[in-house]
Enzyme design. Structure first.
Site, mmCIF file in Angstrom:
data_model
loop_
_atom_site.group_PDB
_atom_site.id
_atom_site.type_symbol
_atom_site.label_atom_id
_atom_site.label_comp_id
_atom_site.label_asym_id
_atom_site.label_seq_id
_atom_site.Cartn_x
_atom_site.Cartn_y
_atom_site.Cartn_z
ATOM 1 N N LEU A 63 0.818 -1.206 0.000
ATOM 2 C CA LEU A 63 0.000 0.000 0.000
ATOM 3 C C LEU A 63 0.858 1.265 0.000
ATOM 4 C CD1 LEU A 63 -2.878 1.183 0.170
ATOM 5 C CD2 LEU A 63 -2.627 1.137 2.675
ATOM 6 N N ASP A 64 0.597 2.147 -0.970
ATOM 7 C CA ASP A 64 1.257 3.453 -1.072
ATOM 8 C C ASP A 64 2.778 3.348 -1.099
ATOM 9 O OD1 ASP A 64 -1.245 4.685 -1.021
ATOM 10 O OD2 ASP A 64 -1.242 4.855 1.153
ATOM 11 N N ASP A 65 3.289 2.261 -1.669
ATOM 12 C CA ASP A 65 4.734 2.034 -1.649
ATOM 13 C C ASP A 65 5.308 1.798 -3.043
ATOM 14 O OD1 ASP A 65 7.000 1.972 0.007
ATOM 15 O OD2 ASP A 65 7.065 -0.218 -0.018
#
Length: 284
Positions: A227-229
């Site tokens: 996530l969000d990486d």
């Protein structure tokens, strides 16, 4: 100069004279180079190159360029991607209820600022359908609940295949795509409303306000299962002060979200982004 161009993106092991060899290959086939950008990652021993040349007057017919480029990449021990500027990618925009990023992308597409064809707008809520009608786009409502998530994602994947979608853009789509989805369709760009890697996940503006930050931002990145990486393409920032409440951060943050997403999407569409080793090289 508005003629069509050929864009070559190449990653290969680094060695001497690669720039000369690539430029020489284009020149030997009668190509006129418009742009040439290169980068050497000495730590990884890799050479990255983006070369763009005019299609008009090039010695190879269009259908013969891709196999010739493949042979070139094989000779250099690397991997290549080939694109033509007159081929507009078919794009699907994913949204939920917030309209600011969607409106911005539809307007930029209509004005010609973003070289793409918006073939679909997909949403887990029906709210934005009238807005899409104003721009002539097809809106598809696919509800998502925890119990129906797998079926909903399969429905979306069918839509992407049916409409020959090349790229999905999460323009404030408030759902997390599963690993199974990304394994079947991996070309996805997301806008996250913080200056990553700070404040990943939900409610970043609330957490930024709690910390009393003086700078907020937005990050456009490729989506991965983490996530969000995913690899970052573009970021935008804006100064805030102690006078700003959470609602002010959210209001001001919409500007950074629109700007970062539009810039990132244009960079991707113009084939100025290369992903390697979990990061990006952006030839802007």
């Amino acid at each position: 100069m508005n003629g069509s161009t050929v864009i070559l993106q190449l990653i290969c092991p680094d060695r001497s004279a690669l720039v000369s060899e690539l430029a020489g290959w284009v020149a030997a086939n009668g190509g006129n180079i418009r742009h040439a950008d290169h980068h050497t990652d000495s730590g990884a021993g890799l050479f990255l190159s983006r070369i763009e040349w005019e299609l008009d007057g090039f010695g190879l017919p269009r259908h013969a360029i891709e196999p010739a480029v493949s042979a070139l990449a094989e000779r250099l021990g690397g991997e290549a991607q080939l694109h033509f500027s007159d081929e507009l990618p078919r794009v699907a925009i994913f949204v939920s209820k917030q309209s600011h990023c969607l409106l911005d992308l539809l307007w930029r597409s209509r004005s010609g600022e973003l070289p793409m064809e918006v073939a679909l707008v997909i949403s887990n809520h029906p709210d934005l359908e009238p807005l899409c009608g104003d721009f002539g786009g097809r809106f598809v409502h696919v509800p998502v609940t925890p119990a129906t998530k797998r079926d909903a994602e399969n429905r979306i994947l069918d839509l992407l295949e049916e409409h020959s979608i090349e790229l999905a853009v999460l323009a404030k789509y408030m759902q997390v795509l599963s690993g199974d989805f990304l394994e079947r369709f991996s070309q996805v760009i997301n806008i996250h409303h913080s200056f990553l890697p700070a404040f990943k996940g939900a409610q970043p503006y609330h957490r930024a306000w709690d910390r009393g930050v003086k700078l907020i931002g937005a990050t456009a990145h490729y989506v991965t299962e983490d996530l969000d990486d995913g690899p970052i393409i573009e970021q935008a920032t804006l100064s805030v002060s102690h006078r700003d409440e959470v609602e002010d951060l959210i209001r001001k943050g919409r500007d950074t979200e629109r700007l970062a997403l539009a810039r990132a999407l244009r960079l991707h569409l113009c084939r100025q982004v290369m992903v390697y080793r979990g990061r990006t090289a952006v030839f802007a």
